[in-house]
Enzyme design. Structure first.
Site, short mmCIF file in Angstrom:
data_model
loop_
_atom_site.label_atom_id
_atom_site.label_comp_id
_atom_site.label_asym_id
_atom_site.label_seq_id
_atom_site.Cartn_x
_atom_site.Cartn_y
_atom_site.Cartn_z
N HIS A 111 0.82 -1.22 0.00
CA HIS A 111 0.00 0.00 0.00
C HIS A 111 0.85 1.27 0.00
O HIS A 111 0.35 2.35 -0.29
CB HIS A 111 -0.99 0.00 1.18
CG HIS A 111 -0.39 0.28 2.52
ND1 HIS A 111 -0.11 -0.69 3.45
CD2 HIS A 111 -0.03 1.44 3.11
CE1 HIS A 111 0.38 -0.15 4.54
NE2 HIS A 111 0.44 1.16 4.35
N ASP A 149 0.03 -7.66 1.53
CA ASP A 149 0.41 -6.25 1.56
C ASP A 149 1.93 -6.08 1.55
O ASP A 149 2.49 -5.30 2.32
CB ASP A 149 -0.18 -5.54 2.80
CG ASP A 149 -0.04 -4.03 2.72
OD1 ASP A 149 0.09 -3.50 1.60
OD2 ASP A 149 -0.03 -3.38 3.79
N GLY A 209 3.61 6.68 7.72
CA GLY A 209 5.03 6.82 7.41
C GLY A 209 5.85 5.67 7.96
O GLY A 209 6.94 5.40 7.49
N SER A 212 4.68 2.62 7.84
CA SER A 212 4.29 1.46 7.03
C SER A 212 5.46 0.96 6.18
O SER A 212 6.12 1.73 5.48
CB SER A 212 3.13 1.81 6.11
OG SER A 212 1.95 1.99 6.84
N LEU A 266 -8.26 -24.02 -2.26
CA LEU A 266 -9.15 -25.06 -1.76
C LEU A 266 -10.54 -24.94 -2.38
O LEU A 266 -11.15 -25.93 -2.77
CB LEU A 266 -9.24 -25.00 -0.23
CG LEU A 266 -10.15 -26.01 0.45
CD1 LEU A 266 -9.73 -27.44 0.11
CD2 LEU A 266 -10.15 -25.80 1.97
N GLY A 267 -11.06 -23.71 -2.45
CA GLY A 267 -12.34 -23.48 -3.12
C GLY A 267 -13.55 -23.59 -2.23
O GLY A 267 -14.56 -24.19 -2.61
N VAL A 268 -13.47 -22.98 -1.03
CA VAL A 268 -14.63 -22.98 -0.14
C VAL A 268 -14.81 -21.58 0.47
O VAL A 268 -13.84 -20.83 0.60
CB VAL A 268 -14.48 -24.00 1.02
CG1 VAL A 268 -14.48 -25.42 0.48
CG2 VAL A 268 -13.23 -23.72 1.85
N LEU A 269 -16.04 -21.25 0.81
CA LEU A 269 -16.33 -20.09 1.64
C LEU A 269 -16.58 -20.60 3.05
O LEU A 269 -17.31 -21.59 3.22
CB LEU A 269 -17.54 -19.32 1.11
CG LEU A 269 -17.41 -18.69 -0.27
CD1 LEU A 269 -18.69 -17.93 -0.62
CD2 LEU A 269 -16.21 -17.77 -0.36
N ILE A 270 -15.99 -19.95 4.03
CA ILE A 270 -16.06 -20.46 5.40
C ILE A 270 -16.52 -19.38 6.37
O ILE A 270 -16.48 -18.19 6.05
CB ILE A 270 -14.70 -21.01 5.87
CG1 ILE A 270 -13.61 -19.93 5.76
CG2 ILE A 270 -14.31 -22.26 5.09
CD1 ILE A 270 -12.26 -20.34 6.32
#
Length: 475
Positions: free
Chosen positions: A120, A150, A221, A223, A278-282
Site C-alpha cells: 500500500h 500487503d 510513514g 508502514s 481449496l475453493g470454499v467459503l467459510i
C-alpha cells in the site's frame, strides 16, 4: 531515641526504594547499539502519482456574475486551486498534471539493492524514490507485489549496501521487547519500542497473514518499516494500526518475517505469488452453531459454500462440513485456514478432518492453483466499478432541492481513479461522457464504455454548485 529510629527507618526505606529503582532500570533494555547497527539498512520511500487538476489565476469571472467568487471558493475546495482566470476574460485554462507524494518506510534485504516494503506504500505510484540513511537517493523499480499480504519487493541500482538480518518470527512470544524504525509523518529514522502483545492475530480483511500484534507506536510513514527483536533481527514488517482517532491507540500489527520471506522468494523468482486453492467459503463456529451441529465446543471452520470445479468439490467436501484439521494443523478459528492453505503449493496432497452428521471424517484431496477468475468480492467490485467509487440513486428530497432528475450520489470513494480526479463522498453526478445519468444502474453501464487514458466530461454538483470536470481513467 524513637525519633532517631523513625529517621533511620525512613532513610532505610528511601535507600531501598532508590536501590529498587536502579535495579529495575538496569533490567530495561538498551536499544542504542541495535539502532546504530540497524538504521543504515532502513530506507525512506516516497512516491509520485500523476493526477488531473485545473489551474487559473485568482479573480471573479464576469460571465458568471456577482456569485463567481463563491464558485471560485467552491473550486478551490474541490481542486485546491482557482478554476477561472479573471485576467483573461474568464477563460478557463487547460487541465494539467500535478504530482502527489506519499511517504513510507522500507528496509534493504540484500547488498545488491533489494528492498522490502508494504504494497500500500507504493500502490498506484508512477515513480518510487528511495532515500538511504546516508542521504543517497535512488529511483526504484517494482520487482513484484502481493496485495493479499500487503508486501512489495523493490530494487535499486546499487551495490555493497547495508542490510538487515532476517529473524524467525515463529519464535516470538507475547511480552518480548520489539523495536520499530521508520519515518512517521516524515520524521526520518524515528525509533519506537514496545512489547509483543499477541501473535497469530487474524484480521477480517487479511486472512492470509497471522499478524504480530504489538503496542509499538506506529503512525503514517511507519508502514513498510522493520520490526526488530532484541538481537537486532527483523521479525516483522509494520503494516497496520487499529484506531478510532486516525492516530496510534496502542494496537499495531506487523507481518511476520516468515510470511514475508516466503513472498519475497516467489516475487524474486516469478514477479508474483502463487498460492494453493481449496475453493470454499467459510465462517467461524460460535457456541450456538456448535450446539446446533452437535460439536462439544466451538471450533473449526464451517463451510458455507463449495465452489464448483474446485479441489474441495472434487474431493467431496460439502456445505455444512466443519473443518477441524487441515494437513495435521488443528483449526481453532476459521481465520487460521486461509493462511495454512495459502502457504501450500498446487499439487500438494493433504488430509482434511471434517465434522459431518455428528461424526469425524477424514477426506483426502489434492490442492490446485487459484484460477485467475477467482477473486475476492472486494476485488470484483473494484474491477466492475472502474471509476473507483460506490454510488447510489439520488434521494428524492435531495433531487428536488437540486432541481434535477436522475443522477447518482457518491456514497464512498474507494480510491484510484475517483480519488485522483478529486471526487468526494456526497458529490452528485448528473452526466458522464455526454450522457445524462438516470440512476445507479445507468451509471454503471455508461462507466463500462469509458475508454482508458482519455479524458471525458463529467458533470458534478457539490454543495449545490454544478460544474464539469475532465475525468480520466488511467490503466
Amino acid at each position: 531515641m524513637n525519633r532517631l529510629l523513625k529517621q533511620i527507618n525512613i532513610g532505610a526505606v528511601s535507600v531501598f526504594m532508590m536501590f529498587s529503582m536502579f535495579a529495575h532500570a538496569a533490567e530495561l533494555p538498551d536499544f542504542t547499539k541495535l539502532v546504530e547497527k540497524a538504521s543504515p539498512a532502513v530506507v525512506n520511500i516516497s512516491t509520485e502519482q500523476m493526477v488531473m487538476t485545473k489551474t487559473a489565476a485568482e479573480g471573479n469571472n464576469p460571465q458568471l456574475g456577482p456569485n463567481s467568487q463563491e464558485l471560485n471558493e467552491f473550486f478551490r475546495h474541490f481542486f485546491g486551486q482557482q478554476p477561472f482566470n479573471g485576467g483573461n476574460g474568464g477563460e478557463s485554462q487547460a487541465p494539467k498534471e500535478r504530482e502527489r507524494s506519499s511517504l513510507g518506510s522500507g528496509f534493504i534485504i540484500s547488498p545488491d539493492g533489494y528492498i522490502l516494503t508494504n504494497n500500500h506504500v507504493i500502490d498506484g505510484a508512477d515513480v518510487i524514490h528511495v532515500r538511504l540513511n546516508d542521504r543517497r537517493e535512488y529511483t526504484a523499480k517494482v520487482i513484484g507485489t502481493d496485495s493479499r499480504t500487503d508486501l512489495a519487493l523493490l530494487k535499486i541500482d546499487a551495490k555493497d549496501l547495508p542490510t538487515v538480518k532476517m529473524g524467525d518470527s515463529d519464535k516470538l512470544k507475547a511480552g518480548q521487547w520489539v523495536l520499530a524504525i521508520g519515518s512517521p509523518f516524515g520524521f526520518d529514522y524515528t525509533v519506537t519500542a514496545g512489547v509483543v502483545s499477541a501473535t497469530g492475530r487474524n484480521l477480517p480483511s487479511d486472512n492470509y497473514v497471522p499478524f504480530i500484534q504489538t503496542d509499538v507506536a506506529i503512525n503514517p510513514g511507519n508502514s513498510g518499516g522493520p520490526l526488530f527483536d532484541l538481537d537486532g533481527e527483523v521479525v516483522g514488517i509494520n503494516s497496520q494500526i487499529y484506531t478510532r482517532s486516525g492516530g496510534f491507540m496502542g494496537v499495531s500489527f506487523a507481518i511476520p518475517s516468515k510470511v514475508a520471506m516466503s513472498v519475497v522468494d516467489q516475487l524474486k523468482a516469478n514477479g508474483k505469488v502463487s498460492r494453493a486453492w481449496l475453493g470454499v467459503l467459510i465462517q467461524d463456529v460460535n457456541s450456538d452453531l456448535a450446539e446446533s451441529f452437535g460439536l462439544k465446543r466451538p471450533h473449526g471452520a464451517l463451510i458455507s459454500r463449495v465452489m464448483p470445479d474446485s479441489p474441495a468439490k472434487k474431493a467431496g467436501l460439502k456445505s455444512g462440513d466443519i473443518i477441524l484439521a487441515f494437513d495435521g494443523n488443528k483449526i481453532n478459528h476459521s481465520g487460521e485456514l486461509p493462511y495454512i492453505v495459502g502457504q501450500m503449493k498446487s499439487g500438494d496432497k493433504v488430509d482434511v478432518e471434517v465434522f459431518r452428521d455428528g461424526k469425524d471424517k477424514t477426506i483426502a484431496l489434492s490442492l490446485e492453483s487459484r484460477p485467475d477468475n477467482q477473486k475476492t468480492l472486494e476485488q470484483k467490485k473494484q474491477d466492475e466499478n472502474r471509476l473507483g467509487m460506490v454510488v447510489a440513486d439520488v434521494p428524492a428530497e435531495l433531487a428536488k432541492r437540486l432541481d434535477i432528475e436522475g443522477g447518482v450520489i457518491v456514497k464512498q470513494v474507494i480510491g484510484g481513479t475517483a480519488s485522483r480526479n478529486g471526487l468526494a463522498q456526497g458529490d452528485v453526478i448528473t452526466m458522464l461522457n455526454g450522457q445524462a445519468i438516470k440512476g445507479a444502474e445507468d451509471f454503471s453501464e455508461i462507466a463500462k464504455k469509458i475508454p482508458n487514458d482519455r479524458s471525458v466530461p463529467m458533470r458534478v454538483i457539490r454543495d449545490g454548485y454544478p460544474m464539469f470536470i475532465p475525468f480520466k481513467i488511467t490503466k
